[in-house]
Scaffold this motif. Structure first.
Motif, short mmCIF file in Angstrom:
data_model
loop_
_atom_site.label_atom_id
_atom_site.label_comp_id
_atom_site.label_asym_id
_atom_site.label_seq_id
_atom_site.Cartn_x
_atom_site.Cartn_y
_atom_site.Cartn_z
N ALA A 265 34.19 42.48 34.10
CA ALA A 265 33.43 41.66 35.04
C ALA A 265 32.80 40.44 34.38
O ALA A 265 32.58 39.42 35.02
N ARG A 287 36.80 49.49 39.97
CA ARG A 287 36.59 48.63 41.15
C ARG A 287 35.40 47.70 40.94
O ARG A 287 35.42 46.54 41.37
N HIS A 288 34.37 48.21 40.26
CA HIS A 288 33.21 47.36 39.94
C HIS A 288 33.63 46.18 39.08
O HIS A 288 33.21 45.04 39.31
N ILE A 290 36.64 44.81 38.83
CA ILE A 290 37.49 43.91 39.62
C ILE A 290 36.63 43.03 40.52
O ILE A 290 36.82 41.81 40.60
N GLU A 291 35.69 43.66 41.21
CA GLU A 291 34.84 42.90 42.13
C GLU A 291 34.00 41.87 41.39
O GLU A 291 33.86 40.73 41.84
N GLY A 292 33.44 42.27 40.25
CA GLY A 292 32.61 41.34 39.50
C GLY A 292 33.41 40.15 38.97
O GLY A 292 32.96 38.99 39.08
N SER A 294 36.32 39.04 40.13
CA SER A 294 36.81 38.26 41.27
C SER A 294 35.73 37.33 41.81
O SER A 294 35.99 36.16 42.11
N ARG A 295 34.52 37.83 41.91
CA ARG A 295 33.41 37.01 42.42
C ARG A 295 33.14 35.83 41.49
O ARG A 295 32.97 34.70 41.94
N GLN A 298 35.98 33.17 41.75
CA GLN A 298 35.87 32.34 42.95
C GLN A 298 34.77 31.31 42.80
O GLN A 298 34.92 30.16 43.23
N VAL A 306 44.76 40.59 42.66
CA VAL A 306 44.72 41.93 42.10
C VAL A 306 46.13 42.49 42.03
O VAL A 306 46.89 42.45 43.00
#
Length: 344
Positions: A265, A287-288, A290-292, A294-295, A298, A306
């Motif tokens: 992340a 998942r944490h 990936i989300e971090g 990705s954010r 962006q 993904v």
């Protein structure tokens, strides 16, 4: 209002209470609190100093993460803004604290011992390694379907790598796969150690056969990665074997293994990055990460995409489904221009 250093100091005055509150899955062992990781899983790779001049300082021997108790609050609560971290710390400090529970199992080491900085030790260890080709580490990776690992300069072999049990402090040594963790300039900031069974039957029979040493934050194990150059397209993921499996079928794409979800992340994007493929892991920590990432991508104007395995991870896909099936699966997930550029 208390500064960050003041808050960290206040937390360190009652480090055990902080650990019992935020790392309740752990336990005290002498002057340390032992737990699995910053997300409070059971285990003992993360240790927090409870007394002495380093009270409140912590290190995760498996990932290389380290910091003070304010960092620990941030990680365990999944906070980003310092304002939220400070508010959480002030709230904790306002709570009535229970009396510490004594523990007579003994210390796990000398808290006052002076050691070399972790990055220096990591670089020294990497200088002591041998080329990968033909070694036990090469055999280990080949058994996992990764046939061209010796082409990666970041991967080396150590025939007798030092290992210390964090609870008993007993020391021994095992052969190990060593991976260099580097920054964007190519400088080694840490290493990842994967201890192996001397008889050649997989990982060494240890509670924690994988550990990182040194500075991981923002960095990673880089595969086919140009130094100090624009990298418009890359793939990033958590596990070393995951990224080696992807590199096996996409040898031309720059890749990085961040080694943990939290470090994934926080990975620092290379200059010129336009698109990043993030290798998925099925667990919650993955998942944490990936989300971090990705954010953050962006926010930087980078397109995150993904990549998902068919089975548990991409090494499972490579070993059990084969490289052709893995290639076909990846082909369906890349953009058309990246398919042309990176897939045979």
């Amino acid at each position: 209002m208390l500064s960050a250093s003041d808050l960290a100091g206040r937390l360190a005055q009652d480090a055990e209470a902080v650990c019992r509150h935020y790392l309740s899955a752990g336990r005290r062992a002498g002057n340390y609190w032992l737990v699995g990781d910053v997300v409070n899983n059971k285990g003992r790779s993360l240790y927090v100093h409870l007394a002495g001049p380093r009270a409140g300082r912590w290190t995760d021997a498996a990932t290389g993460q380290f910091g003070d108790l304010l960092d620990l609050v941030r990680e365990t609560c999944g906070l980003v803004d310092f304002r939220d971290v400070a508010e959480e710390a002030r709230h904790f400090l306002s709570l009535p604290q229970p009396e510490p529970v004594s523990d007579l199992r003994g210390d796990v080491g000398d808290a006052s011992a002076v050691e070399r900085p972790a990055t220096e030790r990591a670089r020294r260890l990497f200088r002591m390694t041998h080329p990968l080709a033909g070694t036990l580490a090469d055999t280990y990776l080949r058994e996992r379907g990764i046939l061209r690992a010796s082409a990666h300069g970041a991967l080396r072999f150590h025939p007798s790598c030092y290992y210390r049990d964090l609870v008993t402090a007993r020391t021994t040594s095992f052969p190990a796969l060593i991976a260099a963790v580097t920054d964007a300039a190519g400088a080694i900031t840490g290493v990842h150690r994967n201890w192996l069974d001397p008889d050649g039957v997989g990982k060494a029979k240890l509670d924690d056969p994988r550990r990182a040493l040194g500075g991981l934050l923002g960095n990673g194990v880089r595969l086919r990665f140009p130094v100090n150059a624009s990298v418009p397209i890359l793939a990033a993921g958590e596990g070393l074997e995951t990224m080696l499996s992807l590199s096996h079928v996409m040898p031309g794409m720059p890749m990085v293994a961040a080694l943990t979800a939290n470090h994934l992340a926080a990975f620092n994007f290379p200059p010129g990055c336009r698109r990043i493929y993030i290798a998925a892991d099925a667990d919650a920590a993955g998942r944490h990460g990936i989300e971090g990432l990705s954010r953050r991508a962006q926010e930087c104007g980078i397109l995150p995409l993904v990549l998902s395995p068919e089975l548990g991870d991409f090494n499972d896909d490579l070993r059990r489904l084969g490289p052709d099936r893995l290639t076909a699966s990846i082909r369906a997930q890349l953009t058309p221009e990246d398919t042309v550029a990176f897939l045979p």
